[in-house]
Design a protein around this motif. Structure first.
Motif, PDB file in Angstrom:
ATOM      1  N   ILE A 188      91.689 -25.787 112.480  1.00  0.00           N
ATOM      2  CA  ILE A 188      91.233 -24.626 111.719  1.00  0.00           C
ATOM      3  C   ILE A 188      92.017 -23.397 112.167  1.00  0.00           C
ATOM      4  CG2 ILE A 188      89.289 -23.102 111.181  1.00  0.00           C
ATOM      5  CD1 ILE A 188      87.411 -25.420 111.787  1.00  0.00           C
ATOM      6  N   PHE A 189      92.585 -22.687 111.207  1.00  0.00           N
ATOM      7  CA  PHE A 189      93.155 -21.366 111.464  1.00  0.00           C
ATOM      8  C   PHE A 189      92.077 -20.350 111.094  1.00  0.00           C
ATOM      9  CE2 PHE A 189      96.826 -24.077 110.660  1.00  0.00           C
ATOM     10  CZ  PHE A 189      97.631 -23.764 111.746  1.00  0.00           C
ATOM     11  N   LEU A 190      91.614 -19.609 112.079  1.00  0.00           N
ATOM     12  CA  LEU A 190      90.392 -18.823 111.917  1.00  0.00           C
ATOM     13  C   LEU A 190      90.605 -17.355 112.264  1.00  0.00           C
ATOM     14  CD1 LEU A 190      87.238 -18.747 111.548  1.00  0.00           C
ATOM     15  CD2 LEU A 190      87.085 -19.309 113.987  1.00  0.00           C
ATOM     16  N   ASP A 191      90.298 -16.488 111.307  1.00  0.00           N
ATOM     17  CA  ASP A 191      90.270 -15.048 111.570  1.00  0.00           C
ATOM     18  C   ASP A 191      88.947 -14.713 112.263  1.00  0.00           C
ATOM     19  OD1 ASP A 191      90.957 -12.392 111.599  1.00  0.00           O
ATOM     20  OD2 ASP A 191      90.504 -12.037 109.486  1.00  0.00           O
ATOM     21  N   ILE A 192      88.890 -13.574 112.935  1.00  0.00           N
ATOM     22  CA  ILE A 192      87.657 -13.169 113.615  1.00  0.00           C
ATOM     23  C   ILE A 192      86.823 -12.238 112.746  1.00  0.00           C
ATOM     24  CG2 ILE A 192      86.718 -11.842 115.549  1.00  0.00           C
ATOM     25  CD1 ILE A 192      88.838 -13.017 117.326  1.00  0.00           C
ATOM     26  N   HIS A 193      87.442 -11.218 112.178  1.00  0.00           N
ATOM     27  CA  HIS A 193      86.707 -10.266 111.343  1.00  0.00           C
ATOM     28  C   HIS A 193      86.629 -10.806 109.919  1.00  0.00           C
ATOM     29  CE1 HIS A 193      86.104  -6.878 114.111  1.00  0.00           C
ATOM     30  NE2 HIS A 193      87.197  -7.322 114.685  1.00  0.00           N
ATOM     31  N   LEU A 194      85.453 -11.323 109.574  1.00  0.00           N
ATOM     32  CA  LEU A 194      85.230 -11.957 108.279  1.00  0.00           C
ATOM     33  C   LEU A 194      83.930 -11.440 107.672  1.00  0.00           C
ATOM     34  CD1 LEU A 194      86.056 -15.613 109.383  1.00  0.00           C
ATOM     35  CD2 LEU A 194      87.422 -14.276 107.767  1.00  0.00           C
ATOM     36  N   PRO A 195      83.783 -11.510 106.348  1.00  0.00           N
ATOM     37  CA  PRO A 195      82.501 -11.132 105.734  1.00  0.00           C
ATOM     38  C   PRO A 195      81.414 -12.152 106.064  1.00  0.00           C
ATOM     39  CG  PRO A 195      84.013 -12.009 104.091  1.00  0.00           C
ATOM     40  CD  PRO A 195      84.809 -11.870 105.351  1.00  0.00           C
ATOM     41  N   LEU A 198      82.031 -20.240 115.163  1.00  0.00           N
ATOM     42  CA  LEU A 198      82.240 -21.243 116.205  1.00  0.00           C
ATOM     43  C   LEU A 198      80.930 -21.665 116.862  1.00  0.00           C
ATOM     44  CD1 LEU A 198      85.483 -19.892 117.911  1.00  0.00           C
ATOM     45  CD2 LEU A 198      85.269 -21.831 116.348  1.00  0.00           C
ATOM     46  N   LYS A 199      79.927 -20.795 116.819  1.00  0.00           N
ATOM     47  CA  LYS A 199      78.632 -21.131 117.415  1.00  0.00           C
ATOM     48  C   LYS A 199      77.848 -22.129 116.571  1.00  0.00           C
ATOM     49  CE  LYS A 199      78.051 -16.510 119.456  1.00  0.00           C
ATOM     50  NZ  LYS A 199      77.193 -15.293 119.464  1.00  0.00           N
ATOM     51  N   VAL A 200      78.112 -22.172 115.268  1.00  0.00           N
ATOM     52  CA  VAL A 200      77.255 -22.963 114.381  1.00  0.00           C
ATOM     53  C   VAL A 200      77.874 -24.282 113.935  1.00  0.00           C
ATOM     54  CG1 VAL A 200      76.101 -20.900 113.531  1.00  0.00           C
ATOM     55  CG2 VAL A 200      78.059 -21.790 112.277  1.00  0.00           C
ATOM     56  N   ILE A 201      79.185 -24.447 114.054  1.00  0.00           N
ATOM     57  CA  ILE A 201      79.761 -25.720 113.625  1.00  0.00           C
ATOM     58  C   ILE A 201      79.355 -26.812 114.601  1.00  0.00           C
ATOM     59  CG2 ILE A 201      81.664 -24.767 112.309  1.00  0.00           C
ATOM     60  CD1 ILE A 201      83.472 -25.145 114.695  1.00  0.00           C
ATOM     61  N   LYS A 202      79.165 -28.025 114.072  1.00  0.00           N
ATOM     62  CA  LYS A 202      78.546 -29.094 114.846  1.00  0.00           C
ATOM     63  C   LYS A 202      79.535 -29.975 115.591  1.00  0.00           C
ATOM     64  CE  LYS A 202      74.455 -27.913 113.535  1.00  0.00           C
ATOM     65  NZ  LYS A 202      73.540 -27.273 114.502  1.00  0.00           N
ATOM     66  N   HIS A 203      80.786 -30.005 115.163  1.00  0.00           N
ATOM     67  CA  HIS A 203      81.759 -30.822 115.871  1.00  0.00           C
ATOM     68  C   HIS A 203      82.797 -29.916 116.520  1.00  0.00           C
ATOM     69  CE1 HIS A 203      83.648 -30.006 112.046  1.00  0.00           C
ATOM     70  NE2 HIS A 203      84.795 -30.479 112.481  1.00  0.00           N
ATOM     71  N   GLU A 204      83.777 -30.493 117.150  1.00  0.00           N
ATOM     72  CA  GLU A 204      84.742 -29.712 117.914  1.00  0.00           C
ATOM     73  C   GLU A 204      86.144 -29.843 117.328  1.00  0.00           C
ATOM     74  OE1 GLU A 204      84.635 -30.005 122.215  1.00  0.00           O
ATOM     75  OE2 GLU A 204      82.727 -31.016 122.073  1.00  0.00           O
ATOM     76  N   PRO A 205      86.430 -29.188 116.218  1.00  0.00           N
ATOM     77  CA  PRO A 205      87.804 -29.218 115.707  1.00  0.00           C
ATOM     78  C   PRO A 205      88.699 -28.356 116.589  1.00  0.00           C
ATOM     79  CG  PRO A 205      86.513 -27.657 114.455  1.00  0.00           C
ATOM     80  CD  PRO A 205      85.556 -28.319 115.423  1.00  0.00           C
ATOM     81  N   ASN A 206      89.982 -28.596 116.508  1.00  0.00           N
ATOM     82  CA  ASN A 206      90.926 -27.697 117.158  1.00  0.00           C
ATOM     83  C   ASN A 206      90.937 -26.382 116.386  1.00  0.00           C
ATOM     84  OD1 ASN A 206      92.226 -29.558 119.182  1.00  0.00           O
ATOM     85  ND2 ASN A 206      92.618 -30.707 117.308  1.00  0.00           N
ATOM     86  N   VAL A 207      90.920 -25.277 117.105  1.00  0.00           N
ATOM     87  CA  VAL A 207      90.873 -23.962 116.465  1.00  0.00           C
ATOM     88  C   VAL A 207      91.991 -23.088 117.009  1.00  0.00           C
ATOM     89  CG1 VAL A 207      89.532 -21.849 116.132  1.00  0.00           C
ATOM     90  CG2 VAL A 207      88.386 -24.076 116.074  1.00  0.00           C
ATOM     91  N   ILE A 208      92.746 -22.487 116.099  1.00  0.00           N
ATOM     92  CA  ILE A 208      93.708 -21.449 116.443  1.00  0.00           C
ATOM     93  C   ILE A 208      93.218 -20.158 115.807  1.00  0.00           C
ATOM     94  CG2 ILE A 208      96.066 -20.616 116.161  1.00  0.00           C
ATOM     95  CD1 ILE A 208      97.003 -23.519 116.099  1.00  0.00           C
ATOM     96  N   LEU A 209      92.926 -19.171 116.628  1.00  0.00           N
ATOM     97  CA  LEU A 209      92.466 -17.891 116.103  1.00  0.00           C
ATOM     98  C   LEU A 209      93.652 -17.056 115.641  1.00  0.00           C
ATOM     99  CD1 LEU A 209      89.639 -16.811 118.569  1.00  0.00           C
ATOM    100  CD2 LEU A 209      89.404 -17.715 116.268  1.00  0.00           C
ATOM    101  N   THR A 210      93.477 -16.390 114.516  1.00  0.00           N
ATOM    102  CA  THR A 210      94.508 -15.502 113.971  1.00  0.00           C
ATOM    103  C   THR A 210      93.851 -14.151 113.719  1.00  0.00           C
ATOM    104  OG1 THR A 210      94.045 -16.196 111.689  1.00  0.00           O
ATOM    105  CG2 THR A 210      95.709 -17.435 112.895  1.00  0.00           C
TER     106      THR A 210
END
Length: 236
Positions: free
Chosen positions: A51-58, A66-78
């Protein structure tokens, strides 16, 4: 080929990520989301590697996601904000790309994920060849030290190796934390933090974000691991 999604609300940033993903060749973009809640629903039925994930989102932020997803995908924050870097690693993110980032920096982050995935597949294969046992053997120089699994209090990740802690001793292992997570009995050993696996039989008490062991040692509970950990130890 690794399957990925993008969670980013800004169209220009979406376009950059889509181009980079297309150019790298080893990634397949499955979906793009402008908010994290939509991605939560998607991940309930779809298996994603990255997952490519921004921090500031609506609606909810990337860290709340990240607190609510149930599994552990690889995450790269952007993100354009560097102040969240330290906090983000508590969720086990693989890398942190500070906008605007170059294609070279993007490739470095993806390569890091691919190395982790390759290592994990090898570790899973090794673990599956070794059924659950009451003892493990840790190589130390030219010797192999026998450790009773029930004596293990916790395992801590430290750079390129892990530390296996018993009541009175500490042993170094070349295996990774993810290897031990697969190898050890999941009903007795729980991942409580990006750096710790805990033998739940050694717990004395649990505070808000800490575990106190019977030997009075204190270990942190990572927010990304707390829900599953509490389900294991507090069975209704």
């Amino acid at each position: 080929m690794m399957q990925c999604i993008v969670i980013e609300d800004q169209p220009p940033a979406q376009r950059v990520l889509k181009k980079y993903i297309n150019d790298i060749g080893s990634l397949e973009l499955k979906a793009t989301f402008a908010d994290a809640l939509s991605a939560v629903d998607y991940l309930k039925t779809e298996k994603i590697d990255l997952i490519f994930l921004d921090i500031h989102l609506p609606k909810i932020s990337g860290l709340e996601f990240l607190k609510v997803i149930k599994h552990e995908p690889n995450v790269i924050l952007t993100t354009a904000f560097s102040e969240y870097a330290l906090e983000s690693y508590d969720f086990g993110v693989v890398d942190y790309l500070l906008k605007p980032f170059s294609f070279e920096r993007f490739v470095q982050a993806v390569n890091k994920v691919q190395r982790l995935e390759s290592d994990f597949k090898q570790e899973r294969t090794l673990a599956e060849k070794n059924p659950l046992s009451n003892v493990i053997f840790i190589k130390s120089g030219y010797e192999h030290i026998k450790i009773e699994v029930g004596d293990i209090c916790y395992i801590r990740s430290d750079s390129d190796y892990t530390e296996i802690h018993t009541k009175d001793q500490r042993h170094l292992s070349q295996e990774t934390l993810r290897y031990w997570q697969v190898y050890l009995d999941p009903q007795k050993f729980s991942r409580i933090h990006k750096s710790y696996i805990l033998n739940i039989t050694k717990i004395y008490k649990i505070n808000a974000n800490q575990v106190i062991l019977k030997n009075n040692e204190t270990l942190p509970i990572g927010r990304a691991f707390k829900e599953e950990f509490m389900k294991l130890v507090i069975k209704e």
